[in-house]
Design a protein around this motif. Structure first.
Motif, PDB file in Angstrom:
ATOM      1  N   ASN A  82      28.829  -8.650 -16.109  1.00 18.97           N
ATOM      2  CA  ASN A  82      28.167  -9.887 -15.686  1.00 18.97           C
ATOM      3  C   ASN A  82      26.817  -9.569 -15.053  1.00 18.97           C
ATOM      4  OD1 ASN A  82      27.419 -12.408 -14.817  1.00 18.97           O
ATOM      5  ND2 ASN A  82      29.482 -12.983 -14.170  1.00 18.97           N
ATOM      6  N   GLU A  83      25.854  -9.242 -15.919  1.00 13.33           N
ATOM      7  CA  GLU A  83      24.536  -8.823 -15.478  1.00 13.33           C
ATOM      8  C   GLU A  83      23.818  -9.933 -14.716  1.00 13.33           C
ATOM      9  OE1 GLU A  83      23.400  -5.820 -15.719  1.00 13.33           O
ATOM     10  OE2 GLU A  83      21.270  -6.074 -15.244  1.00 13.33           O
ATOM     11  N   PHE A  84      24.072 -11.160 -15.122  1.00 10.27           N
ATOM     12  CA  PHE A  84      23.400 -12.293 -14.491  1.00 10.27           C
ATOM     13  C   PHE A  84      23.803 -12.395 -13.016  1.00 10.27           C
ATOM     14  CE2 PHE A  84      22.350 -16.665 -13.576  1.00 10.27           C
ATOM     15  CZ  PHE A  84      21.147 -16.821 -14.243  1.00 10.27           C
ATOM     16  N   LEU A  85      25.102 -12.364 -12.772  1.00 13.88           N
ATOM     17  CA  LEU A  85      25.600 -12.446 -11.397  1.00 13.88           C
ATOM     18  C   LEU A  85      25.125 -11.237 -10.583  1.00 13.88           C
ATOM     19  CD1 LEU A  85      27.323 -13.752  -9.215  1.00 13.88           C
ATOM     20  CD2 LEU A  85      29.345 -12.694 -10.243  1.00 13.88           C
ATOM     21  N   GLN A  87      22.379  -9.527 -10.933  1.00 17.04           N
ATOM     22  CA  GLN A  87      20.966  -9.631 -10.563  1.00 17.04           C
ATOM     23  C   GLN A  87      20.726 -10.713  -9.514  1.00 17.04           C
ATOM     24  OE1 GLN A  87      17.959  -9.332 -13.510  1.00 17.04           O
ATOM     25  NE2 GLN A  87      18.973  -7.678 -14.626  1.00 17.04           N
ATOM     26  N   MET A  88      21.521 -11.781  -9.563  1.00 14.58           N
ATOM     27  CA  MET A  88      21.417 -12.810  -8.519  1.00 14.58           C
ATOM     28  C   MET A  88      21.725 -12.192  -7.148  1.00 14.58           C
ATOM     29  SD  MET A  88      20.734 -15.886  -9.732  1.00 14.58           S
ATOM     30  CE  MET A  88      21.458 -17.031  -8.560  1.00 14.58           C
TER      31      MET A  88
ATOM     32  N   ILE B 258      17.128 -10.990 -18.339  1.00 12.69           N
ATOM     33  CA  ILE B 258      17.860 -11.641 -17.245  1.00 12.69           C
ATOM     34  C   ILE B 258      17.052 -11.567 -15.958  1.00 12.69           C
ATOM     35  CG2 ILE B 258      19.944 -11.473 -15.814  1.00 12.69           C
ATOM     36  CD1 ILE B 258      21.510 -10.816 -18.287  1.00 12.69           C
ATOM     37  N   VAL B 262      16.220 -14.728 -13.609  1.00 15.93           N
ATOM     38  CA  VAL B 262      16.623 -14.809 -12.201  1.00 15.93           C
ATOM     39  C   VAL B 262      15.398 -14.953 -11.314  1.00 15.93           C
ATOM     40  CG1 VAL B 262      17.765 -13.565 -10.321  1.00 15.93           C
ATOM     41  CG2 VAL B 262      18.764 -13.533 -12.600  1.00 15.93           C
ATOM     42  N   MET B 266      14.599 -17.991  -8.656  1.00 14.47           N
ATOM     43  CA  MET B 266      14.444 -17.791  -7.220  1.00 14.47           C
ATOM     44  C   MET B 266      13.033 -18.110  -6.750  1.00 14.47           C
ATOM     45  SD  MET B 266      16.794 -14.421  -6.645  1.00 14.47           S
ATOM     46  CE  MET B 266      16.764 -14.493  -4.871  1.00 14.47           C
ATOM     47  N   VAL B 413      31.224 -11.130 -21.711  1.00 14.26           N
ATOM     48  CA  VAL B 413      31.127 -11.942 -20.495  1.00 14.26           C
ATOM     49  C   VAL B 413      30.014 -12.981 -20.607  1.00 14.26           C
ATOM     50  CG1 VAL B 413      30.580 -11.865 -18.036  1.00 14.26           C
ATOM     51  CG2 VAL B 413      32.117 -10.165 -19.021  1.00 14.26           C
ATOM     52  N   LEU B 414      28.835 -12.543 -21.063  1.00 12.89           N
ATOM     53  CA  LEU B 414      27.671 -13.427 -20.998  1.00 12.89           C
ATOM     54  C   LEU B 414      27.565 -14.368 -22.198  1.00 12.89           C
ATOM     55  CD1 LEU B 414      25.100 -10.798 -19.694  1.00 12.89           C
ATOM     56  CD2 LEU B 414      26.214 -12.592 -18.350  1.00 12.89           C
ATOM     57  N   PHE B 427      34.378 -12.859 -10.150  1.00  9.89           N
ATOM     58  CA  PHE B 427      33.000 -13.359 -10.273  1.00  9.89           C
ATOM     59  C   PHE B 427      32.794 -14.566  -9.365  1.00  9.89           C
ATOM     60  CE2 PHE B 427      32.989 -11.811 -14.959  1.00  9.89           C
ATOM     61  CZ  PHE B 427      32.657 -10.533 -14.559  1.00  9.89           C
TER      62      PHE B 427
END
Lengths: 301, 463
Positions: A82-85, A87-88, B258, B262, B266, B413-414, B427
């Protein structure tokens, strides 16, 4: 928190310094102690966190923690894909750390260590990151910690279980061994150690899921190896290799008082569960390096 | 003269065919995603010298390392003799390097000793693979059928090549003895074999020619067999080690796209860089997160697949595999090569692994659309990985199976939201509580409550 109790004269309450307070006073710490989620929430690993803080206080390091501002580094999310999570999480933490102008971070978790040291730079977080095994080694080498005056480990059998994220991931093999060597204990190496060390089974987000179907749990395999090494039961060692064995055959050494030393919260959980599974918890204990050092130094209260 | 022309034709055909095969393989590797591996020449050179030429990582296991060293050094040294054979063949000379005198004797003598040692080492390799039960790492679902046969073919060919070499030398030696002449060079093994050969000049001459032609033809055929075989590692190991990852093994790759998303979330003022375009300026098809098929992997991972000699050291140290889980890092690398060759260019001999119930595979009907993920590698394999890096550490040619595993996990996952349920819980805990467990964030600092230390002067102040 209640004020320091001066009653006994030998026991002092520690008020752990929080970064926000230091910043309000325009102070900056020498090191930021990154506690990590296991260090903050896991009952067993909280004892490691507390032992490490006692050491920091004892040597008079100017340190601080983020306290409630700390958040998961994102390691389990990244290893699980889960790269997105990840990086967040990473960018939120980097914003906090950079906001305080943090330069140097010490952590007792190899996963936090690896993530902040190796994966935060690409996202704008550049810090000097030190794992507590290296930090403890430095304190011992500098003579700031003498590992005397407390519990004696002389002659006790200790085997060190390498954490993958400290060892193979970051090539740190000697620092934890140097720390243990200072205890003057009887250090024994498992056959699979250092670069050939066997994983405890928790990495790559396995900590949060059941293992996939197989013949045996990885932590059982590793615990059997550790117990056989501690007891010197060579035959039990030869039988390893994915096959569930009976309770380890008795070796020439009594297991009573033996220690499996770890340097990672997940290894701690897996090895402790393994020792319980093998019904050896009354004889063999699993300790983190910081706990051993704090005990030997006699600063626990 | 006729022999020279024949030889020239053979040589041109063999190298031409090999070059044609290499071009196809190069194209296969280049379907992978871009990854900048330039720079760090000094460090790469050193790694190549140590790990590839120096066999450094082979020596983690002494017995196979020594056996392999014999065959490897034999290969290097005997190639000097192949050079002589090529010159002799083209210009009709006989042992043209013999002008080197004592050096030539040393070279031929070394060759003969190595040749004999190679036969012994190959016999040992064969025994390790074919005895019952074989060395454990030479078993597994991925090592049946073609890969198993391939491993044995290589060993047989190596013996045939050595026998041809000894036939050539022994008959040449005996021919010279019959004529009362001295053959330049030293032949410690062949001189022991002359008794087995006929004392007839005509027959000896024929045998010498047969040995000569068999040796060189065998080598050229073998060269063209390489692209179909795991034995291709004798070439690919070198570029593969050169293009090793130079960052700590614990550092997983960053996904730039990504990062941009992100950052934009932000910081609203962040300007997302424009998506890459095709050379003609048109928009490229969006690439998925992670890897579903071979073209989603970085090209270095595809190069990895061509460098693998299926030795199974990775699988034999994998904690998941050791404890009976489905994961085998070697299988993932072999599947990657099979899939590349199935979807893009295939070699002359192509027998990809087909998995069934023994690998917990649904029967595959549509081979063309059987992507790397699910078509060959099942999610159960991927979710068994502890990311411990034991496979990466163990590979003698620096293959990184872990990277492919993580890329496929990313896709699951993505792109598919197909993580195991317990991981989805983890998660959401991170998202909601800032910790992978379901604890309240307000309890994060409770560990510091009622914390006492025994008062004791620091060691430094005592001293």
């Amino acid at each position: 928190m209640s004020p320091t109790t001066p009653a006994a004269g030998e026991k002092r309450q520690i008020n752990v310094p929080v970064m926000a307070d230091l910043a309000a006073r325009n102070e900056s710490p020498e090191i930021l102690f990154w506690v990590g989620c296991a260090g903050a929430f896991d009952d067993r690993y909280k004892r490691v966190t507390r032992a490490f803080v006692r050491i920091l206080e004892h040597v008079g390091t100017k340190y601080a923690v983020l306290g409630l501002e700390e958040s998961c580094t994102g390691d389990p999310a990244k290893r699980a894909g889960n790269e997105f999570l990840f990086q967040m999480q990473a960018m939120t933490n980097i914003t906090t750390l950079n906001g305080y102008g943090i330069k140097k971070i010490v952590t007792a978790c190899p996963h936090c260590f690896n993530t902040i040291k190796n994966e935060y730079p690409a996202l704008g977080g550049d810090y000097e990151v030190i794992h507590h095994s290296t930090y403890l080694q430095q304190l011992i080498n500098e003579g700031k910690v003498g590992v005397t005056g407390g519990e004696s480990f002389k002659g006790r059998r200790i085997t060190f279980h390498d954490s993958c994220y400290l060892g193979r991931a970051n090539n740190i093999y000697e620092a934890p061994r140097d720390v243990l060597a200072a205890l003057d204990a009887d250090l024994v190496e498992m056959k699979r150690s250092r670069a050939n060390g066997l994983c405890c089974g928790a990495g790559g987000a396995q900590m949060w899921k059941e293992p996939e179907p197989g013949k045996k749990d990885i932590n059982i395999e590793r615990t059997e190896e550790a117990l056989a090494t501690l007891s010197g039961a060579a035959e039990a060692l030869a039988n390893l290799g994915g096959v569930e064995t009976e309770t380890s055959a008795p070796g020439p050494h009594d297991l009573q008082g033996s220690i499996i030393a770890v340097s990672c919260p997940f290894c701690m959980t897996m090895m402790s569960d393994g020792v319980k599974n093998k019904e050896q918890e009354s004889r063999v204990q699993v300790f983190d390096l910081a706990e051993l050092v704090a005990s030997a130094e006699g600063i626990n209260a | 003269m006729l022999q020279s022309i024949l030889f020239l034709l053979l040589l041109v055909a063999a190298f031409g065919f090999f070059a044609w095969q290499v071009r196809k393989i190069r194209a296969n590797i280049l379907v992978g995603r871009d990854r900048d591996m330039s720079g760090h020449a000094a460090e790469r050179f050193q790694k190549t010298l140590l790990v590839a030429f120096g066999q450094q990582k082979m020596f983690k296991r002494l017995t196979p390392a020594l056996l392999h060293l014999v065959v490897y050094v034999g290969f290097l040294v005997i190639n000097i003799e192949v050079l002589e054979i090529v010159v002799d063949g083209l210009f009709g000379t006989h042992r043209f390097l013999s002008f080197l005198g004592p050096v030539y004797s040393l070279l031929m003598g070394t060759n003969e000793v190595l040749g004999a040692l190679v036969i012994i080492a190959v016999a040992a390799f064969w025994w390790r693979r074919n005895r019952k039960p074989p060395v454990k790492r030479f078993t597994g679902v991925e090592l049946r059928a073609w890969p198993r046969l391939d491993a044995n073919i290589i060993l047989y060919v190596e013996v045939i090549l050595m026998v041809a070499l000894f036939t050539m030398n022994t008959s040449d030696l005996k021919l010279h003895q019959l004529r009362g002449e001295t053959l330049p060079g030293a032949f410690p093994i062949s001189s022991l074999l002359t008794g087995l050969f006929p004392a007839n000049a005509g027959a000896l001459h024929l045998l010498e020619r047969f040995g000569w032609w068999a040796h060189i033809t065998g080598i050229l055929l073998f060269l063209n067999y390489l692209p179909s075989s795991k034995h291709f590692h004798i070439i690919m190991a070198f570029p593969n080690v050169w293009y090793s990852r130079l960052v700590p093994q614990g550092q997983f790759s960053n996904v730039e796209s990504i990062t941009n998303e992100v950052k934009a979330m932000m910081d609203p003022s962040f300007v997302v860089p424009p998506a890459p375009t095709a050379p003609d300026g048109s928009a490229l098809a969006p690439t998925p997160f992670g890897a579903k098929d071979v073209e989603d992997l970085p090209w270095t991972n595809l190069l990895n697949a061509y460098s693998c000699t299926e030795c199974g050291r990775c699988t034999s140290v994998c904690p998941a595999n050791l404890t009976g889980k489905l994961l085998s890092p070697r299988k993932i690398i072999m599947d990657t090569r099979d899939r590349m060759e199935e979807k893009y260019n295939s070699p002359v001999i192509f027998r990809p692994n087909v998995y069934g119930a023994e690998a917990k595979h649904e029967p595959i009907t549509d081979l063309a659309n059987a992507t790397l993920l699910r078509g060959k590698v099942t999610p159960e394999e991927l979710w068994a990985c502890t990311t411990c890096n034991a496979c990466v550490e163990s590979c003698p040619v620096n293959i990184n199976p872990l990277e492919s595993i993580i890329e496929m996990r990313r896709f699951l996952v993505l792109e598919e939201s197909a993580a195991p349920n317990s991981l989805n819980v983890m998660f959401s805990n991170i998202e909601n509580n800032g910790a992978p467990w379901a604890f309240s964030p307000s309890d994060r600092f409770n560990w510091a409550n009622d914390l006492f230390a025994a008062e004791k002067p620091a060691a430094a102040t005592v001293a």
